[in-house]
Write an enzyme that holds these catalytic residues in place. Structure first.
Site, PDB file in Angstrom:
ATOM      1  N   SER A 299       0.762  -1.117  -0.065  1.00 12.20           N
ATOM      2  CA  SER A 299       0.079   0.080   0.184  1.00 12.20           C
ATOM      3  C   SER A 299       0.841   1.140  -0.114  1.00 12.20           C
ATOM      4  O   SER A 299       1.942   1.139   0.457  1.00 12.20           O
ATOM      5  CB  SER A 299      -0.944  -0.044   1.061  1.00 12.20           C
ATOM      6  OG  SER A 299      -1.901  -1.028   1.111  1.00 12.20           O
TER       7      SER A 299
HETATM    8  N1  SAH Z   1      -1.387  -4.526   3.890  1.00 15.18           N
HETATM    9  C1  SAH Z   1      -0.749  -4.550   2.817  1.00 15.18           C
HETATM   10  C2  SAH Z   1      -1.323  -4.535   1.550  1.00 15.18           C
HETATM   11  C3  SAH Z   1      -1.478  -5.669   0.794  1.00 15.18           C
HETATM   12  S1  SAH Z   1      -2.697  -5.566  -0.776  1.00 15.18           S
HETATM   13  C4  SAH Z   1       0.499  -3.674   3.094  1.00 15.18           C
HETATM   14  O1  SAH Z   1       0.801  -3.301   4.060  1.00 15.18           O
HETATM   15  O2  SAH Z   1       0.955  -3.200   2.052  1.00 15.18           O
HETATM   16  C5  SAH Z   1      -4.016  -6.448  -0.336  1.00 15.18           C
HETATM   17  C6  SAH Z   1      -3.846  -7.750   0.276  1.00 15.18           C
HETATM   18  O3  SAH Z   1      -5.064  -8.222   0.476  1.00 15.18           O
HETATM   19  C7  SAH Z   1      -3.118  -8.796  -0.924  1.00 15.18           C
HETATM   20  O4  SAH Z   1      -2.189  -9.466  -0.294  1.00 15.18           O
HETATM   21  C8  SAH Z   1      -4.166  -9.755  -1.108  1.00 15.18           C
HETATM   22  O5  SAH Z   1      -3.834 -11.125  -1.515  1.00 15.18           O
HETATM   23  C9  SAH Z   1      -5.043  -9.662   0.218  1.00 15.18           C
HETATM   24  N2  SAH Z   1      -6.565 -10.243   0.101  1.00 15.18           N
HETATM   25  C10 SAH Z   1      -7.424 -10.082  -0.775  1.00 15.18           C
HETATM   26  N3  SAH Z   1      -8.388 -10.563  -0.363  1.00 15.18           N
HETATM   27  C11 SAH Z   1      -8.462 -11.213   0.817  1.00 15.18           C
HETATM   28  C12 SAH Z   1      -9.177 -12.108   1.786  1.00 15.18           C
HETATM   29  N4  SAH Z   1     -10.195 -12.381   1.491  1.00 15.18           N
HETATM   30  N5  SAH Z   1      -8.342 -12.436   2.733  1.00 15.18           N
HETATM   31  C13 SAH Z   1      -7.175 -12.071   3.226  1.00 15.18           C
HETATM   32  N6  SAH Z   1      -6.516 -11.553   2.192  1.00 15.18           N
HETATM   33  C14 SAH Z   1      -6.849 -11.121   1.256  1.00 15.18           C
END
Ligand code: SAH
Length: 219
Positions: A69
Site C-alpha cells: 500500500s
Molecule cells: N496491507 C498490505 C497491502 C497488501 S494488498 C500492505 O501493508 O502493503 C492487499 C492484500 O489483500 C493482498 O495481499 C491480497 O492477497 C489480500 N487479500 C485479498 N482478499 C483477501 C481475503 N479475502 N483475505 C485475506 N487477504 C486478502
C-alpha cells in the site's frame, strides 16, 4: 550485501524523513501515526530491486498481482481509525500482503492480528516482521472475510482490499465502540468507516481510493 534496517543512500534516514514531510504536506496530522511510519523500514518490505523507491509515496508491486500500500493511504486510514479515541486497541488487518501495514499498526497498539489469503505472501510477511524484530503481529493464513472468530471482538478492523459489500462476519466481530475501515466498490471505490455504537452501526463515506479486490477463499 545485507539489507540493513537503517538503510543507506536512497533508503537512508534522510530519505525517510522526506517521505514523512510529504505525508505532512498531504494533510496527515496525527504525529503518532507519522512516527510509526517513520519507524518502519519500508525498504525491507519490497523486493530488493525496488528498495530505492521504497520511500516514494506510492504503491509498489509485490508479485502475485498484489501491491504494498501507498504510505499516504496507510497513514490516512490509521489516522481515521484513531481520531478521537484513546487508541486502536485489539486490531485486525485483512490483507497483510508483505506485512508492512501490520508493522506500522504494531507501533501503535500491542495486539495486532493480520490475515492473508496468498500463502507465499504470508510467508514473506513472517520473514519481514521477524527481520525487523516485530513479534507483536499474529499472522493467519485464511480468507479474511471470515475474520478471526477465536480472537474476536476487535476494537479496530482495517481492510486492505476492496469488497463489494461489508463482510457480515467482520461486522459481527467488531467490539462495542469499535471501528472498521474498508474500501468498498469495484471500478470506483470509497473508504467507508463503520462505528459500532450501543444504538447500532454508524457509517460514513470518506475518500475515493484504489485497492486490489478482496477475493474469496485462499490460494
Ligand atoms: N496491507 C498490505 C497491502 C497488501 S494488498 C500492505 O501493508 O502493503 C492487499 C492484500 O489483500 C493482498 O495481499 C491480497 O492477497 C489480500 N487479500 C485479498 N482478499 C483477501 C481475503 N479475502 N483475505 C485475506 N487477504 C486478502
Amino acid at each position: 550485501m545485507m539489507r540493513s534496517p537503517a538503510g543507506v543512500g536512497m533508503t537512508s534516514q534522510r530519505t525517510r524523513a522526506r517521505m514523512i514531510e510529504r505525508l505532512r504536506e498531504r494533510g496527515i496530522r496525527d504525529e503518532q501515526v507519522l512516527a510509526a511510519i517513520a519507524a518502519v523500514p519500508r525498504h525491507l518490505f519490497v523486493e530488493e530491486a525496488l528498495a530505492s523507491r521504497a520511500y516514494e509515496d506510492t504503491a509498489l508491486p509485490l508479485g502475485f498481482s498484489q501491491t504494498i500500500s501507498q504510505p499516504y493511504v496507510v497513514a490516512r486510514m490509521i489516522e481515521l481509525l484513531r481520531e478521537g479515541r484513546a487508541g486502536l486497541g485489539k486490531t485486525l488487518e485483512i490483507g497483510a500482503g508483505c506485512g508492512y501495514q501490520a508493522a506500522v499498526l504494531a507501533q501503535l497498539t500491542s495486539e495486532v492480528y493480520a490475515v492473508e489469503r496468498i500463502e507465499p505472501l504470508l510467508a514473506r510477511a513472517k520473514l519481514n516482521l521477524r527481520a525487523i524484530k516485530q513479534f507483536r503481529v499474529r499472522l493467519k493464513y485464511a480468507d479474511g472475510q471470515q475474520g478471526i472468530p477465536e480472537a474476536a471482538p476487535f476494537d479496530t478492523i482495517i481492510v486492505a482490499a476492496a469488497a463489494q459489500g461489508v463482510p457480515p462476519l467482520l461486522l459481527q466481530q467488531l467490539a462495542l465502540g469499535g471501528r472498521m475501515l474498508l474500501p468498498l466498490g469495484s471500478a470506483s471505490q470509497q473508504l467507508v468507516l463503520i462505528e459500532k455504537r450501543a444504538e447500532g452501526y454508524v457509517e460514513s463515506r470518506l475518500d475515493d481510493v484504489r485497492f486490489v479486490p478482496l477475493l474469496p477463499g485462499v490460494e
